[in-house]
Write an enzyme that holds these catalytic residues in place. Structure first.
Site, PDB file in Angstrom:
ATOM      1  CG  ASN A 165      15.075  11.433  -2.751  1.00  7.70           C
ATOM      2  OD1 ASN A 165      14.712  11.301  -1.602  1.00  7.70           O
ATOM      3  ND2 ASN A 165      16.321  11.766  -3.058  1.00  7.70           N
ATOM      4  CB  VAL A 166      10.039   7.792  -6.025  1.00  9.37           C
ATOM      5  CG1 VAL A 166      10.930   6.736  -6.602  1.00  9.37           C
ATOM      6  CG2 VAL A 166       9.623   7.415  -4.618  1.00  9.37           C
ATOM      7  CG  LEU A 167       9.592  13.214  -8.667  1.00  4.65           C
ATOM      8  CD1 LEU A 167       9.402  13.575 -10.116  1.00  4.65           C
ATOM      9  CD2 LEU A 167      10.101  14.398  -7.891  1.00  4.65           C
ATOM     10  CE  LYS A 170       9.320   4.829   1.485  1.00  3.24           C
ATOM     11  NZ  LYS A 170       8.246   4.045   2.110  1.00  3.24           N
ATOM     12  CE  LYS A 177      17.575   9.581   1.630  1.00  2.26           C
ATOM     13  NZ  LYS A 177      17.129   9.556   0.220  1.00  2.26           N
ATOM     14  CE  LYS A 190      15.737  -0.325   1.867  1.00  2.74           C
ATOM     15  NZ  LYS A 190      14.579  -1.247   1.791  1.00  2.74           N
ATOM     16  N   GLY A 226       0.795  -1.218   0.000  1.00  2.00           N
ATOM     17  CA  GLY A 226       0.000   0.000   0.000  1.00  2.00           C
ATOM     18  C   GLY A 226       0.824   1.263   0.000  1.00  2.00           C
ATOM     19  CB  SER A 270       7.445   8.479  -2.427  1.00  2.00           C
ATOM     20  OG  SER A 270       8.544   9.255  -1.984  1.00  2.00           O
TER      21      SER A 270
END
Length: 626
Positions: A444-446, A363, A406, A418, A286, A448
């Protein structure tokens, strides 16, 4: 003299002759008067010479007729003024009879201006109709908000674009409502925008109010969005009109546009052969990455998707998304914690997944750094170990760990955990067996959870300030769909044991990202200021995708590379397991010491004073000290 200029000179000379002749005809009611032939001819000859010199002096032959405008009209007036003065001189010195009619002092200049100016205007209209006339009906209908100078400039420029067709404008100035601007009706005030969109069957809005107050821009944007329109802004009309920014620079305020990343393309056939007809399990299903992975996986006809998620709400959200958008996909939404070995065994035994995508993780760097370090270890390392061992015991074909940049030379607990999770997968793969373990590392994901983009959007929406931790901080960015697609591509290419590194493009300075978002939202930096708040616990200025000890090699996909890290010790899992079985709570500092044992490249950041300043007030020494 160029041929074009020669034609223009001849046009102006013919214009003078026509104006002189027509003036005489008007003066004498279109009946040629007897005895004026010599006077007419001599005067015309003098006026032609003077007019030719005046036109050249006024610079009429430097302008292009296709762009004739007010500056060209001014040049025409200057040339006609010189000719009118010459005519007055002729009247003053001429004593012979019959004399030049005095009414020619009025008729000749008026006719000359009309024919010279009208000819240039007619040519421009004909040329523009020939070049752009068919385009006006071809573009997408758009409503422009703002009928002032900015709106007028924008409408005029959009007339030459094949992509747009301005159908109406709205403006709160009641004096402008009901009037037309370049043939486009000012159909009402800003509050009438939803009705105007409906009346003109338009689905696009461009905000052209660069000097308007922030409230007016926000109100217009809110009305457009509520009406279901795609809302665009004009970052700077001066740049647009000067050619620094092209028409297609007007974009919707979307995150992907800020990065300029190209659309990703994957080998769909290869991914389909991996996913098609198989049971796929996704942990963290999710979350931002997990939910997008599920959506992308659904495109490749899996037998079923097993969605494992600890949060009841986001599990319900993704379950409802599939119910509404892809009801034909068999999904199994299961509540469960990746640290719960008994629950995981139950799930794997019942559903026997062939593919496992492990996206569940803590995260958020600052949160995991203070007060939650041991929980980060438990969730990111122990949870990975539990899911990976379950996949191995139950014969899964592939296990894919979603990792992060990271993990490279980590300076924070999240990154170190991680990296430790990656080492767990490497160690399990080295034991052999039927399960192939792979890791995919990206930045990084936009959009998120925890991303800086939603934070900036919220800060801009409330009028600022936009807070950036440091003026030189940089990050890699990619969109959530792009990241999910490349994870699938990497999984299909893996042979086991690899760490795939996604091509994140060039790093982006966060302060530049903030400035772009402010500009594209219709504000100036003077309206929404930027403040630097100082690096947060565990945060570093820049992220890396590879460690110094790693070697990379290319893959068939241009956006994927493979990194080979240092080998993991044979007794790694047994010793690590003893540490993970430690009963909590474990103090943050003790966690850091433990991570240093397993991840020697981990360098915990020490506390540092916050740097909080307003953008533009930094000196070079401030930046170096930060």
């Amino acid at each position: 003299m160029p041929f074009r200029t020669t034609l223009i000179v001849l046009f102006d000379l013919v214009t003078a002759a026509v104006a002189w002749s027509l003036g005489f005809m008007l003066r004498f009611n279109f009946e040629w008067p007897a005895g004026y032939e010599l006077k007419f001819s001599v005067s015309l000859l003098v006026l032609l010479v003077v007019h030719a010199a005046a036109c050249r002096w006024a610079g009429l032959y430097r302008g292009m007729w296709v762009f004739a405008s007010l500056p060209d009209l001014k040049r025409v007036l200057k040339a006609v003024g010189v000719s009118a003065v010459a005519l007055l001189v002729m009247l003053a010195v001429d004593r012979t009879l019959p004399g030049i009619p005095r009414s020619m002092v009025i008729l000749y200049p008026l006719l000359l201006i009309t024919i010279m100016g009208g000819g240039r205007a007619t040519w421009r209209m004909w040329k523009e109709h020939r070049l752009y006339g068919d385009l006006r009906a071809a573009g997408k209908p758009v409503v422009v908000v703002g009928a002032g100078t900015g709106g007028a400039m924008l409408v005029r420029e959009l007339e030459r674009s094949p992509d747009w067709r301005v159908v109406a404008l709205v403006d709160d100035n009641t004096a402008k409502q009901g009037l037309e601007l370049y043939g486009c009706l000012v159909a009402g005030g800003i509050d009438a925008l939803p009705q105007v969109l409906q009346d003109f069957k338009a689905q696009h809005v461009i905000l052209a109010m660069p000097s308007a107050a922030g409230d007016a821009l926000r109100r217009a944007a809110d009305l457009a969005v509520r009406a279901g329109a795609h809302t665009f802004t004009v970052p700077g009309l001066e740049d647009l009109m000067s050619g620094k920014v092209a028409i297609n620079a007007m974009r919707p305020v979307e995150i992907e546009d800020l990065l300029g990343r190209e659309a990703v393309s994957i080998d769909s056939a290869h991914v389909h052969s991996m996913v098609g007809g198989k049971t796929v399990l996704v942990t963290g299903a999710g979350g931002s990455i997990g939910s997008e992975l599920c959506r992308q996986l659904a495109k490749f006809a899996p037998a079923r998707l097993v969605l494992v998620e600890a949060s009841e709400f986001v599990l319900y959200t993704i379950e409802q998304w599939f119910a509404n958008h892809q009801p034909d996909i068999a999904i199994v939404p299961l509540a469960g914690d990746v640290k719960d070995a008994q629950r995981l065994d139950e799930i794997f035994a019942q559903w026997q997944p062939a593919l496992v995508f492990h996206a569940a993780a803590y995260k958020h760097v600052p949160l995991m750094e203070v007060g939650n370090a041991w929980q980060a270890v438990r969730n990111n390392v122990f949870g990975t170990l539990q899911v990976a061992q379950c996949a191995q015991r139950h014969g899964a074909e592939r296990f894919v760990l979603v990792s992060t940049d990271k993990a490279v030379n980590p300076t924070n607990v999240m990154g170190a955990t991680k990296r430790l999770a990656e080492m767990v997968c490497e160690a399990l793969h080295s034991q052999g067996g039927t399960t192939q373990f792979g890791m995919v590392r990206f930045g990084n994901v936009l959009g998120s959870t925890g991303s800086v983009i939603p934070k900036f959007q919220e800060q801009i929406a409330r009028g600022g300030p936009v807070t950036v931790t440091h003026p030189e901080i940089t990050r890699y960015f990619m969109s959530i769909p792009e990241a999910a697609q490349l994870v699938l591509q990497a999984a299909s290419m893996g042979r086991g044991g690899e760490i795939f590194v996604l091509d994140m493009g060039d790093p982006v300075r966060i302060v530049d990202l903030a400035r772009n978002m402010i500009r594209l939202s219709g504000y100036a930096e003077e309206e929404i200021r930027i403040e630097f708040s100082g690096l947060r616990p565990g945060e570093k200025l820049y992220e890396e995708l590879l460690t110094d000890a790693e070697q990379t090699r290319e893959t068939p996909h241009p956006k994927l590379r493979i990194a080979r890290s240092r080998p993991v010790a044979p007794d790694f899992l047994s010793v690590l397991g003893a540490w993970l079985d430690t009963c909590g709570p474990v103090a943050d500092e003790a966690v850091r010491q433990g991570l240093l044992r397993w991840v020697p490249e981990y360098v915990p950041m020490q506390g540092r004073p916050a740097l909080k300043v307003v953008a533009g007030a930094l000196t070079d020494s401030d930046v170096r000290r930060a």
